[in-house]
Scaffold this active site. Structure first.
Site, PDB file in Angstrom:
ATOM      1  CD  GLN A  78      -3.039   0.964   2.163  1.00 23.33           C
ATOM      2  OE1 GLN A  78      -3.090   0.029   2.937  1.00 23.33           O
ATOM      3  NE2 GLN A  78      -3.922   1.927   2.169  1.00 23.33           N
ATOM      4  CG  PHE A  79       1.230   3.869  -3.561  1.00 24.95           C
ATOM      5  CD1 PHE A  79       1.160   5.249  -3.673  1.00 24.95           C
ATOM      6  CD2 PHE A  79       0.250   3.097  -4.171  1.00 24.95           C
ATOM      7  CE1 PHE A  79       0.131   5.854  -4.382  1.00 24.95           C
ATOM      8  CE2 PHE A  79      -0.780   3.684  -4.878  1.00 24.95           C
ATOM      9  CZ  PHE A  79      -0.846   5.073  -4.982  1.00 24.95           C
ATOM     10  CB  THR A  80      -2.086   5.238   0.014  1.00 23.79           C
ATOM     11  OG1 THR A  80      -2.526   4.073   0.708  1.00 23.79           O
ATOM     12  CG2 THR A  80      -2.523   5.187  -1.445  1.00 23.79           C
TER      13      THR A  80
END
Length: 149
Positions: A78-80
């Site tokens: 999850q790059f967020t």
């Protein structure tokens, strides 16, 4: 590297309507990889995750680790987690590692976790995923390999 570690009674991840990863009691782990992350960051987060003492012992105290209970892990990229919302209303993801390098580190992280001899399941890197989390407690722990929190 950042991780959101959630103690779960079960968790699963679907891509295009198909379950591609599913666990019972253990951790759902959302992983974010930054531009500065190295193999040392992966090792730090892996060791923290498998040794976090957040499972109940016989005295109902959070005193047992994932290793102690032989729990399971579902890892979701999850790059967020590197979204910076300090300015404006749209998150800035400039600190997140992108593309092939992020995928490589994600896969190395999964390989590291598998050395713990626990069941490790994962999502599909870069895919649109639907994650079902049956949070137990709830217990949610934030980890950062740079120790920012």
């Amino acid at each position: 590297m950042r991780a959101v570690v959630q103690r779960v009674s079960s968790s699963s991840v679907c891509v295009d309507g198909d379950i591609i990863g599913e666990i019972g009691v253990g951790f759902n782990v959302l992983i974010g990889i930054s531009k500065d992350d190295t193999f040392e960051d992966l090792k730090y987060i892996k060791d923290k995750i498998i040794n976090l003492r957040v499972f109940h012992d016989e005295n109902d105290k959070m005193n047992l680790s994932l290793l102690d209970i032989k729990g399971e892990i579902l890892v979701i990229s999850q790059f967020t987690l590197y979204g910076d919302c300090r300015k404006g209303r749209r998150p800035n993801f400039m600190e997140a590692q992108g593309g092939e390098e992020a995928k490589k580190l994600y896969e190395e992280f999964l390989d590291l976790l598998k050395t713990s001899n626990l069941k490790v399941e994962c999502g599909e890197f870069g895919a649109d995923m639907k994650v079902k989390i049956n949070n137990d407690g709830p217990v949610t722990i934030l980890l950062d390999s740079k120790r920012n929190f």
